[in-house]
Every structure is written in C-alpha cells, then in structure tokens.
Design a protein around this motif. Structure first.
Motif, PDB file in Angstrom:
ATOM      1  N   ARG A 134       0.856  -1.192   0.000  1.00  0.00           N
ATOM      2  CA  ARG A 134       0.000   0.000   0.000  1.00  0.00           C
ATOM      3  C   ARG A 134       0.887   1.234   0.000  1.00  0.00           C
ATOM      4  O   ARG A 134       1.314   1.716   1.049  1.00  0.00           O
ATOM      5  CB  ARG A 134      -0.921  -0.004   1.224  1.00  0.00           C
ATOM      6  CG  ARG A 134      -1.950  -1.134   1.251  1.00  0.00           C
ATOM      7  CD  ARG A 134      -2.822  -1.006   2.492  1.00  0.00           C
ATOM      8  NE  ARG A 134      -3.961  -1.911   2.453  1.00  0.00           N
ATOM      9  CZ  ARG A 134      -3.987  -3.082   3.084  1.00  0.00           C
ATOM     10  NH1 ARG A 134      -2.928  -3.494   3.780  1.00  0.00           N
ATOM     11  NH2 ARG A 134      -5.069  -3.848   3.027  1.00  0.00           N
ATOM     12  N   MET A 135       1.176   1.716  -1.195  1.00  0.00           N
ATOM     13  CA  MET A 135       2.055   2.871  -1.350  1.00  0.00           C
ATOM     14  C   MET A 135       1.367   3.936  -2.199  1.00  0.00           C
ATOM     15  O   MET A 135       0.805   3.636  -3.263  1.00  0.00           O
ATOM     16  CB  MET A 135       3.370   2.461  -2.011  1.00  0.00           C
ATOM     17  CG  MET A 135       4.185   1.445  -1.227  1.00  0.00           C
ATOM     18  SD  MET A 135       4.944   2.130   0.266  1.00  0.00           S
ATOM     19  CE  MET A 135       6.189   3.201  -0.472  1.00  0.00           C
ATOM     20  N   GLY A 136       1.419   5.168  -1.737  1.00  0.00           N
ATOM     21  CA  GLY A 136       0.838   6.275  -2.478  1.00  0.00           C
ATOM     22  C   GLY A 136       1.805   7.435  -2.561  1.00  0.00           C
ATOM     23  O   GLY A 136       2.912   7.388  -2.028  1.00  0.00           O
ATOM     24  N   ALA A 137       1.385   8.497  -3.236  1.00  0.00           N
ATOM     25  CA  ALA A 137       2.190   9.705  -3.348  1.00  0.00           C
ATOM     26  C   ALA A 137       1.281  10.918  -3.259  1.00  0.00           C
ATOM     27  O   ALA A 137       0.164  10.912  -3.790  1.00  0.00           O
ATOM     28  CB  ALA A 137       2.963   9.730  -4.664  1.00  0.00           C
ATOM     29  N   ALA A 151       3.166   9.604 -11.837  1.00  0.00           N
ATOM     30  CA  ALA A 151       2.103   8.786 -12.444  1.00  0.00           C
ATOM     31  C   ALA A 151       2.289   8.680 -13.949  1.00  0.00           C
ATOM     32  O   ALA A 151       2.146   7.593 -14.530  1.00  0.00           O
ATOM     33  CB  ALA A 151       0.741   9.389 -12.117  1.00  0.00           C
ATOM     34  N   ARG A 152       2.601   9.801 -14.586  1.00  0.00           N
ATOM     35  CA  ARG A 152       2.791   9.780 -16.045  1.00  0.00           C
ATOM     36  C   ARG A 152       3.947   8.885 -16.467  1.00  0.00           C
ATOM     37  O   ARG A 152       3.966   8.343 -17.574  1.00  0.00           O
ATOM     38  CB  ARG A 152       3.052  11.201 -16.545  1.00  0.00           C
ATOM     39  CG  ARG A 152       1.856  12.138 -16.507  1.00  0.00           C
ATOM     40  CD  ARG A 152       2.270  13.526 -16.958  1.00  0.00           C
ATOM     41  NE  ARG A 152       1.149  14.431 -17.124  1.00  0.00           N
ATOM     42  CZ  ARG A 152       0.954  15.542 -16.405  1.00  0.00           C
ATOM     43  NH1 ARG A 152       1.825  15.873 -15.450  1.00  0.00           N
ATOM     44  NH2 ARG A 152      -0.094  16.313 -16.634  1.00  0.00           N
ATOM     45  N   SER A 153       4.936   8.738 -15.589  1.00  0.00           N
ATOM     46  CA  SER A 153       6.122   7.950 -15.934  1.00  0.00           C
ATOM     47  C   SER A 153       5.846   6.456 -15.979  1.00  0.00           C
ATOM     48  O   SER A 153       6.713   5.673 -16.393  1.00  0.00           O
ATOM     49  CB  SER A 153       7.252   8.243 -14.936  1.00  0.00           C
ATOM     50  OG  SER A 153       7.004   7.624 -13.680  1.00  0.00           O
ATOM     51  N   GLY A 154       4.657   6.050 -15.486  1.00  0.00           N
ATOM     52  CA  GLY A 154       4.305   4.637 -15.524  1.00  0.00           C
ATOM     53  C   GLY A 154       4.491   3.900 -14.220  1.00  0.00           C
ATOM     54  O   GLY A 154       4.245   2.688 -14.151  1.00  0.00           O
ATOM     55  N   THR A 155       4.904   4.604 -13.168  1.00  0.00           N
ATOM     56  CA  THR A 155       5.061   3.965 -11.867  1.00  0.00           C
ATOM     57  C   THR A 155       3.705   3.554 -11.321  1.00  0.00           C
ATOM     58  O   THR A 155       2.762   4.350 -11.318  1.00  0.00           O
ATOM     59  CB  THR A 155       5.749   4.932 -10.886  1.00  0.00           C
ATOM     60  OG1 THR A 155       7.045   5.261 -11.417  1.00  0.00           O
ATOM     61  CG2 THR A 155       5.918   4.308  -9.521  1.00  0.00           C
ATOM     62  N   ALA A 156       3.606   2.321 -10.864  1.00  0.00           N
ATOM     63  CA  ALA A 156       2.346   1.789 -10.347  1.00  0.00           C
ATOM     64  C   ALA A 156       2.311   1.937  -8.832  1.00  0.00           C
ATOM     65  O   ALA A 156       3.131   1.358  -8.113  1.00  0.00           O
ATOM     66  CB  ALA A 156       2.195   0.327 -10.738  1.00  0.00           C
ATOM     67  N   LEU A 157       1.369   2.746  -8.355  1.00  0.00           N
ATOM     68  CA  LEU A 157       1.151   2.942  -6.933  1.00  0.00           C
ATOM     69  C   LEU A 157      -0.333   2.723  -6.624  1.00  0.00           C
ATOM     70  O   LEU A 157      -1.169   2.694  -7.530  1.00  0.00           O
ATOM     71  CB  LEU A 157       1.551   4.359  -6.518  1.00  0.00           C
ATOM     72  CG  LEU A 157       3.035   4.704  -6.598  1.00  0.00           C
ATOM     73  CD1 LEU A 157       3.235   6.195  -6.369  1.00  0.00           C
ATOM     74  CD2 LEU A 157       3.833   3.907  -5.577  1.00  0.00           C
ATOM     75  N   SER A 158      -0.644   2.625  -5.348  1.00  0.00           N
ATOM     76  CA  SER A 158      -2.048   2.491  -4.974  1.00  0.00           C
ATOM     77  C   SER A 158      -2.828   3.739  -5.345  1.00  0.00           C
ATOM     78  O   SER A 158      -4.003   3.658  -5.710  1.00  0.00           O
ATOM     79  CB  SER A 158      -2.170   2.239  -3.463  1.00  0.00           C
ATOM     80  OG  SER A 158      -1.546   1.027  -3.105  1.00  0.00           O
ATOM     81  N   SER A 159      -2.190   4.908  -5.238  1.00  0.00           N
ATOM     82  CA  SER A 159      -2.872   6.159  -5.540  1.00  0.00           C
ATOM     83  C   SER A 159      -1.890   7.318  -5.543  1.00  0.00           C
ATOM     84  O   SER A 159      -0.849   7.277  -4.886  1.00  0.00           O
ATOM     85  CB  SER A 159      -3.994   6.431  -4.524  1.00  0.00           C
ATOM     86  OG  SER A 159      -3.621   6.029  -3.224  1.00  0.00           O
ATOM     87  N   VAL A 160      -2.245   8.362  -6.301  1.00  0.00           N
ATOM     88  CA  VAL A 160      -1.450   9.584  -6.408  1.00  0.00           C
ATOM     89  C   VAL A 160      -2.405  10.761  -6.232  1.00  0.00           C
ATOM     90  O   VAL A 160      -3.439  10.825  -6.891  1.00  0.00           O
ATOM     91  CB  VAL A 160      -0.741   9.678  -7.776  1.00  0.00           C
ATOM     92  CG1 VAL A 160      -0.108  11.047  -7.977  1.00  0.00           C
ATOM     93  CG2 VAL A 160       0.303   8.572  -7.909  1.00  0.00           C
ATOM     94  N   VAL A 161      -2.044  11.701  -5.340  1.00  0.00           N
ATOM     95  CA  VAL A 161      -2.900  12.856  -5.057  1.00  0.00           C
ATOM     96  C   VAL A 161      -2.093  14.135  -5.222  1.00  0.00           C
ATOM     97  O   VAL A 161      -1.049  14.310  -4.588  1.00  0.00           O
ATOM     98  CB  VAL A 161      -3.494  12.791  -3.636  1.00  0.00           C
ATOM     99  CG1 VAL A 161      -4.376  14.015  -3.375  1.00  0.00           C
ATOM    100  CG2 VAL A 161      -4.285  11.507  -3.438  1.00  0.00           C
TER     101      VAL A 161
END
Length: 267
Positions: A134-137, A151-161
């Motif tokens: 469970r990792m977000g930014a 996010a645009r770079s393709g890194t997969a995270l649970s969520s970006v805000v």
C-alpha cells in the motif's frame, strides 16, 4: 547507492509540538549528487503502515513540510518527504525557490528521475515501517506537479494525489502509461492553472487510456490553499475550509484505493 542515515527524533520539539511525531533524515545519491529527504511517522506505532511519498512545495524539505506531512499522515501512514533539489539547495525565499523549482520543472525527465529515485529510497530505508503493498504519493504545488509526473512515468502505486499542482507537462502521458489511480485537488480560481490547462489535462488522461482519475475543483479557492503561510489574495491564499475538505477527500481516496477502513474524516 551509498547513503548516510541520520536520525533526528523531534518528538520533544516545541516548534513541531507533536508528542508522537518522529523524523529521520535520509541522505541518498542520484547520479553522484547528494540529496536529503525526511521520514515522518508516529514512532509509537509498531505495526507496518501504508507509505506516502510526499513532494513538498517549492520551498523543499522544511519544518513546514514536516508539519504538513504529519497533518496528512498522523498515525495512519509513514511519509517520506522527497528532496527534489539536492542537499545543498535549501531556498531561503520565493526567488530562490522559483529558481530551484523552475530548473527541475523545466526538465521533465529530470523531475521524473528524481521523484522515482526518492520512492525507491523510501521503500528501502523505511522497510521496517512500511506495508509496501500500500504505497501512495502526495504533492503540494510544485510537489503536486511532481507526483503527477510520477504517475505519467508509468510507476504503479495504490494512488497519487496532487494538491493545487500545475497540470501541464513537457511529456504528456502515453497510452497505457498511467497505472496509478489519480486524484487532483484543484482551486477552481487558481490563476496559475487556467481552465485551458485543466481541459488539456483531462484530454491527456483520456488519451492515456485510463479512467481511474478524478479532478475535484473547489469553488473560490486559488493556488496554495493548504499552505497556512500563503497570503497573496487572488493568487496564492490559504483557505482553512478548503484545506480541511481536501485532506478529507485524500483520506477517503486512500481508503478506497488501498482497501483500508473508512477513516474518521473529522480531523
């Protein structure tokens, strides 16, 4: 990657005024240059927690950034405040901050490299604290722009805000690139993010082939609405009501995307 780990426990600091808040400075290298980020967490909690990479506003890694990290995370998350400039660049005023942020924002690949490197450092240095599934930014102003590039770079995270970040980019997301759910918290009257930039961002997300994005506009809010030090009427201005609403939306978004219990959003 060689890193010097310095531990700074600030629980007794009157300036931070949080009994359970701990910080840990982390030195790391990117392409031979030294950076220093900051872990912020509740050291009374022993169970692994979700992690939030935080990119601060253009002033960089500061005490105010640590306070904002604590407000966002409390005891529920571990936060790593990314250093986007290098350890020896600590802006003293808006002019220096503008120059430092402009140099990074003007080089989209550099911004993506630095924010992704900080995420990897976070995973490694805080492994004993983290639930890495469970990792977000999160990011504020310049930092909001930075996490959108993550996010645009393709890194997969649970969520970006993104909180009141710019939405333009030098490298629009390619089809299939955005793998993280995205929430943009935007001041509807932000003069630095005009309606055309908002429309272009929406078109970019559609062209990228993702439907897991949200853009929430707060009426009457301008830039920097979560920053208590912002005081430029009509341009960059703190709005306590909007800030509270934005942080509540962030927590609800994380509860959904990280499969967490619905939080108490009264704080």
């Amino acid at each position: 990657m060689n890193r010097l780990l310095t531990t700074l426990i600030l629980a007794g600091s009157a300036s931070l005024a949080q009994a359970d808040m701990a910080t840990r400075a982390v030195d790391y290298h990117i392409d031979g240059e030294v950076f220093q980020g900051l872990l912020v967490y509740d050291d009374s909690v022993t169970a692994p927690r979700p992690g939030l990479l935080m990119v601060p506003n253009w002033m960089g890694v500061t005490e105010n950034a640590a306070k904002k990290a604590w407000r966002a995370a409390g005891s529920d998350y571990v936060v790593f405040i990314a250093d986007m400039y290098g350890r020896h660049i600590r802006p003293a005023d808006a002019a220096q901050a503008g120059a430092a942020a402009g140099a990074v924002k003007g080089d989209t690949e550099l911004m993506r490299t630095r924010v992704n490197a900080a995420l990897e450092v976070f995973r490694q240095e805080a492994a004993e604290l983290l639930d890495t599934s469970r990792m977000g930014a999160i990011g504020f102003c310049f930092g909001g722009t930075s996490v959108l590039e993550l996010a645009r770079s393709g890194t997969a995270l649970s969520s970006v805000v993104s909180f009141h970040g710019n939405l333009d980019t030098g490298l629009p997301a390619q089809p299939g690139a955005v793998k993280s759910p995205v929430l943009v918290l935007h001041g509807a009257d932000d003069p630095y993010v005009p309606p055309q930039q908002v429309a272009d961002f929406e078109a970019e997300m559609r062209n990228a082939g993702t439907d897991d994005w949200q853009l929430l506009s707060f009426g009457g809010a301008v830039h920097s609405f979560t920053d208590p030090t912002a005081n430029l009427p009509g341009q960059a201005m703190y709005d306590a009501r909007v800030a509270d609403r934005a942080f509540r939306q962030m927590r609800l978004f994380f509860a959904e995307t990280m499969a967490l219990p619905v939080p108490d959003t009264s704080r």
